[in-house]
Design a protein around this motif. Structure first.
Motif, PDB file in Angstrom:
ATOM      1  N   ARG A   1      56.326  28.726  48.922  1.00 52.98           N
ATOM      2  CA  ARG A   1      55.375  27.649  48.608  1.00 52.98           C
ATOM      3  C   ARG A   1      54.068  27.776  49.388  1.00 52.98           C
ATOM      4  O   ARG A   1      53.049  27.233  48.985  1.00 52.98           O
ATOM      5  N   GLU A   2      54.092  28.452  50.519  1.00 54.89           N
ATOM      6  CA  GLU A   2      52.882  28.611  51.337  1.00 54.89           C
ATOM      7  C   GLU A   2      51.841  29.522  50.689  1.00 54.89           C
ATOM      8  O   GLU A   2      50.686  29.504  51.086  1.00 54.89           O
ATOM      9  N   VAL A   3      52.237  30.308  49.707  1.00 53.57           N
ATOM     10  CA  VAL A   3      51.340  31.290  49.107  1.00 53.57           C
ATOM     11  C   VAL A   3      50.470  30.602  48.060  1.00 53.57           C
ATOM     12  O   VAL A   3      50.984  29.943  47.144  1.00 53.57           O
ATOM     13  N   ASN A   4      49.158  30.749  48.191  1.00 51.21           N
ATOM     14  CA  ASN A   4      48.225  30.172  47.229  1.00 51.21           C
ATOM     15  C   ASN A   4      48.453  30.769  45.854  1.00 51.21           C
ATOM     16  O   ASN A   4      48.569  31.987  45.720  1.00 51.21           O
ATOM     17  N   GLY A   5      48.522  29.901  44.848  1.00 55.48           N
ATOM     18  CA  GLY A   5      48.754  30.343  43.484  1.00 55.48           C
ATOM     19  C   GLY A   5      50.129  29.962  42.975  1.00 55.48           C
ATOM     20  O   GLY A   5      50.389  30.013  41.778  1.00 55.48           O
ATOM     21  N   VAL A   6      51.021  29.561  43.889  1.00 54.78           N
ATOM     22  CA  VAL A   6      52.338  29.069  43.483  1.00 54.78           C
ATOM     23  C   VAL A   6      52.173  27.578  43.203  1.00 54.78           C
ATOM     24  O   VAL A   6      51.847  26.802  44.096  1.00 54.78           O
ATOM     25  N   HIS A   7      52.388  27.200  41.948  1.00 54.16           N
ATOM     26  CA  HIS A   7      52.279  25.780  41.598  1.00 54.16           C
ATOM     27  C   HIS A   7      53.584  25.043  41.902  1.00 54.16           C
ATOM     28  O   HIS A   7      53.569  23.929  42.414  1.00 54.16           O
ATOM     29  N   ALA A   8      54.704  25.668  41.549  1.00 55.26           N
ATOM     30  CA  ALA A   8      56.011  25.043  41.762  1.00 55.26           C
ATOM     31  C   ALA A   8      57.077  26.120  41.815  1.00 55.26           C
ATOM     32  O   ALA A   8      56.859  27.249  41.377  1.00 55.26           O
TER      33      ALA A   8
ATOM     34  N   GLU B   1      49.838  29.209  38.996  1.00 55.02           N
ATOM     35  CA  GLU B   1      48.627  28.531  38.560  1.00 55.02           C
ATOM     36  C   GLU B   1      47.825  29.480  37.674  1.00 55.02           C
ATOM     37  O   GLU B   1      47.757  30.685  37.947  1.00 55.02           O
ATOM     38  N   TYR B   2      47.238  28.939  36.619  1.00 58.64           N
ATOM     39  CA  TYR B   2      46.460  29.748  35.697  1.00 58.64           C
ATOM     40  C   TYR B   2      45.308  30.433  36.435  1.00 58.64           C
ATOM     41  O   TYR B   2      44.659  29.835  37.275  1.00 58.64           O
ATOM     42  N   GLY B   3      45.089  31.702  36.095  1.00 64.67           N
ATOM     43  CA  GLY B   3      43.981  32.459  36.669  1.00 64.67           C
ATOM     44  C   GLY B   3      44.369  33.328  37.846  1.00 64.67           C
ATOM     45  O   GLY B   3      43.603  34.180  38.271  1.00 64.67           O
ATOM     46  N   VAL B   4      45.558  33.135  38.371  1.00 64.45           N
ATOM     47  CA  VAL B   4      46.018  33.897  39.528  1.00 64.45           C
ATOM     48  C   VAL B   4      46.633  35.218  39.049  1.00 64.45           C
ATOM     49  O   VAL B   4      47.363  35.237  38.059  1.00 64.45           O
TER      50      VAL B   4
ATOM     51  N   LEU C   1      50.180  37.773  43.422  1.00 69.04           N
ATOM     52  CA  LEU C   1      50.961  36.625  43.867  1.00 69.04           C
ATOM     53  C   LEU C   1      52.372  37.051  44.263  1.00 69.04           C
ATOM     54  O   LEU C   1      52.875  36.663  45.317  1.00 69.04           O
ATOM     55  N   ALA C   2      53.005  37.867  43.436  1.00 71.75           N
ATOM     56  CA  ALA C   2      54.357  38.343  43.731  1.00 71.75           C
ATOM     57  C   ALA C   2      54.380  39.138  45.033  1.00 71.75           C
ATOM     58  O   ALA C   2      55.293  38.986  45.852  1.00 71.75           O
ATOM     59  N   THR C   3      53.362  39.966  45.238  1.00 67.70           N
ATOM     60  CA  THR C   3      53.272  40.733  46.485  1.00 67.70           C
ATOM     61  C   THR C   3      53.151  39.798  47.682  1.00 67.70           C
ATOM     62  O   THR C   3      53.824  39.985  48.701  1.00 67.70           O
ATOM     63  N   GLY C   4      52.326  38.774  47.556  1.00 63.30           N
ATOM     64  CA  GLY C   4      52.152  37.810  48.638  1.00 63.30           C
ATOM     65  C   GLY C   4      53.415  37.025  48.930  1.00 63.30           C
ATOM     66  O   GLY C   4      53.769  36.781  50.090  1.00 63.30           O
ATOM     67  N   ILE C   5      54.119  36.626  47.877  1.00 64.27           N
ATOM     68  CA  ILE C   5      55.379  35.891  48.053  1.00 64.27           C
ATOM     69  C   ILE C   5      56.392  36.770  48.772  1.00 64.27           C
ATOM     70  O   ILE C   5      57.035  36.346  49.729  1.00 64.27           O
ATOM     71  N   ARG C   6      56.529  38.013  48.302  1.00 65.09           N
ATOM     72  CA  ARG C   6      57.486  38.931  48.943  1.00 65.09           C
ATOM     73  C   ARG C   6      57.162  39.106  50.427  1.00 65.09           C
ATOM     74  O   ARG C   6      58.041  39.035  51.278  1.00 65.09           O
TER      75      ARG C   6
END
Length: 135
Positions: A24-31, A76-79, A84-89
């Protein structure tokens, strides 16, 4: 994790909660979670005194020294989904390895939806503002 002074066991729910918070801390994750999981979470959130499920949308397999994580997300749209997946991992692995000492062997990510602000109805906005209102 055993030492000469004893054994430490970390429950799967603890690992899932850490992974959920880190994702959830990663920008671009809506839920986090698929549609059914989010619907159940929304109902739970409406119950006075109910606690937030930080592990929502996360499942884990935890061994003695390793862990595998599955994360279900809404972006989130536009990400960029790849970025995003790399950042989450990166965030999930760093948090789990730092906090638990477990080696994270994989973080699998499933994108269930894209959040578009224009799709939010006035009722949704009112409900969200009610949920955020301090009494």
């Amino acid at each position: 994790m055993s030492t000469e002074r004893g054994k430490t066991t970390i429950a799967d729910t603890v690992v899932a909660k850490i992974a959920g918070l880190a994702a959830r801390e990663v920008n671009g994750v809506h839920a986090l979670g698929g549609s059914t999981t989010r619907a159940v979470g929304a109902l739970r959130d409406r119950i006075p005194g109910a606690s937030v499920n930080h592990a929502q949308g996360v499942s884990v397999e935890v061994g003695e020294k390793q862990a595998a994580v599955d994360v279900d997300i809404v972006v989130e749209y536009g990400v960029s989904i790849n970025d995003l997946a790399t950042g989450i991992r990166r965030n999930v692995v760093a948090a789990l390895e730092r906090m638990t000492g477990l080696e994270v062997v994989e973080v699998n990510i499933t994108v269930h939806d894209v959040f578009v602000e224009a799709d939010v109805t006035p009722e949704d906005r009112e409900r969200t503002s009610d949920d955020l209102r301090v009494v």
